[in-house]
Enzyme design. Structure first.
Site, short mmCIF file in Angstrom:
data_model
loop_
_atom_site.label_atom_id
_atom_site.label_comp_id
_atom_site.label_asym_id
_atom_site.label_seq_id
_atom_site.Cartn_x
_atom_site.Cartn_y
_atom_site.Cartn_z
N MET A 114 0.95 -1.12 0.12
CA MET A 114 0.06 -0.14 -0.10
C MET A 114 1.02 1.23 -0.01
SD MET A 114 -2.91 -1.43 2.59
CE MET A 114 -4.13 0.08 2.18
N TYR A 167 0.41 7.66 4.10
CA TYR A 167 -0.19 8.83 4.70
C TYR A 167 -1.02 9.53 3.71
CZ TYR A 167 1.89 8.18 9.55
OH TYR A 167 2.29 7.80 10.71
N ASP A 170 1.87 -1.31 6.46
CA ASP A 170 1.32 -1.16 5.12
C ASP A 170 1.94 -2.29 3.87
OD1 ASP A 170 3.68 -0.17 4.61
OD2 ASP A 170 2.98 1.82 3.71
N GLU A 171 2.35 -3.29 4.66
CA GLU A 171 3.18 -4.29 3.64
C GLU A 171 2.84 -5.80 4.01
OE1 GLU A 171 7.17 -4.13 1.38
OE2 GLU A 171 7.35 -4.98 3.48
#
Length: 314
Positions: free
Chosen positions: A1, A5, A105-106
């Protein structure tokens, strides 16, 4: 992703989508430190190491969004809340295989069983139609200079009946990941990029090659070309002291250079564990191993004395 932010801010304000933008820290010195930079801004030359004022010089049209402030300090609640939603992303992915959450995010996803099942029951060459999202895949080694024929080239490759069985599994993986990406977008409004390969190292490398919201497939025939000229420091765990040692002690600058050395020779220099061949599998882990907080004190706020450090910590 990618640019998490940034995606959070774009979800709050959809008008920011597609624009060069960055999220800056609440401290306003020189426009604030950039903590997330959109791909559009990156293409204009904006880097994470910049501050807001410098980014404006590089990209005058950049939109800077400041981290919210509460009681004089950064308020990261909106990002943490969004980060907790990544758990729902992991839940979506885990419908198809074993998930290993590597960071906020991974995620690594082992699609072996799902791909084997698809290959046995509904292989790509027997499908009447291939989803548009899968046809947008980037396939290493596939000549797509003529963009008008790119999707047809991908279709032929994914549906190739006489392909190596391992590449057929990759084709199934491409179809599955395309479907999962659309589900993630629908349920969270977040986009993600993916690398599809036969091991974690190659998948990790490929996932960053075409962003945002795109997927890259690494066929067996393209592995050598990918690694030959790849800078050694772009490899996982070789960006620090070990990478420096390889460069200074063995003259290794690319992965191609590294592959000239036998496993035994590397073990002579670095020991059995470090000099060995990794067969690391995807672990079933839904939470990242660790979280790392950090704080930067730039310019006039730089910490120069023990007393100033103590004040900052309290």
């Amino acid at each position: 992703m990618g640019c998490f932010y940034v995606q959070v801010e774009q979800r709050k304000n959809p008008e920011l989508r597609g624009l060069p933008m960055a999220v800056v820290q609440y401290n306003s010195w020189q426009g604030g430190r950039l903590i997330a930079v959109s791909y559009e801004a990156q293409r204009c030359g904006v880097k994470h190491s910049m501050r807001g004022a410098e980014s404006k010089q590089v990209c005058p049209q950049i939109q800077l969004v400041q981290v919210p402030v509460a009681r004089g300090k950064a308020d990261l609640n909106s990002y943490w809340s969004a980060g907790s939603e990544v758990s729902s992303v992991v839940s979506i992915l885990s419908r198809k295989g074993r998930c290993e959450r590597a960071s906020i995010d991974e995620v690594y996803l082992d699609l072996t069983d799902a791909a084997e099942t698809m290959l046995a029951e509904a292989p790509p060459e027997r499908l009447e139609a291939i989803e548009e999202e899968a046809l947008k895949s980037h396939v290493l080694g596939l000549d797509n200079e003529d963009r008008s024929e790119a999707k047809e080239n991908v279709r032929r490759l994914l549906c190739k009946s006489n392909a190596d069985r391992r590449d057929k599994l990759l084709a199934c993986g491409a179809l599955i990941v395309a479907e999962l990406g659309l589900l993630v977008l629908k349920e969270t409004e977040f986009t993600c990029s993916a690398g599809i390969a036969h091991n974690k190292m190659l998948a990790k490398l490929a996932s960053g090659m075409n962003k945002p919201a795109q997927q890259t497939v690494v066929p067996l025939s393209s592995v050598k070309g990918l690694l030959e000229s790849l800078p050694i420091r772009k490899m996982k765990q070789l960006g620090g002291e070990l990478g420096s040692s390889l460069q200074s002690d063995l003259g290794v600058n690319t992965v191609g250079d590294l592959l000239q050395f036998s496993e035994e020779k590397l073990q002579e220099h670095y020991g059995i564990n470090t000099g060995g061949i990794s067969g690391e599998e995807v672990e079933g882990r839904l939470l990242p191993k660790s979280y790392g907080p950090g704080k930067t004190f730039p310019g006039p706020q730089a910490l120069k004395t023990i007393s100033s450090l103590s004040s900052a910590l309290t």
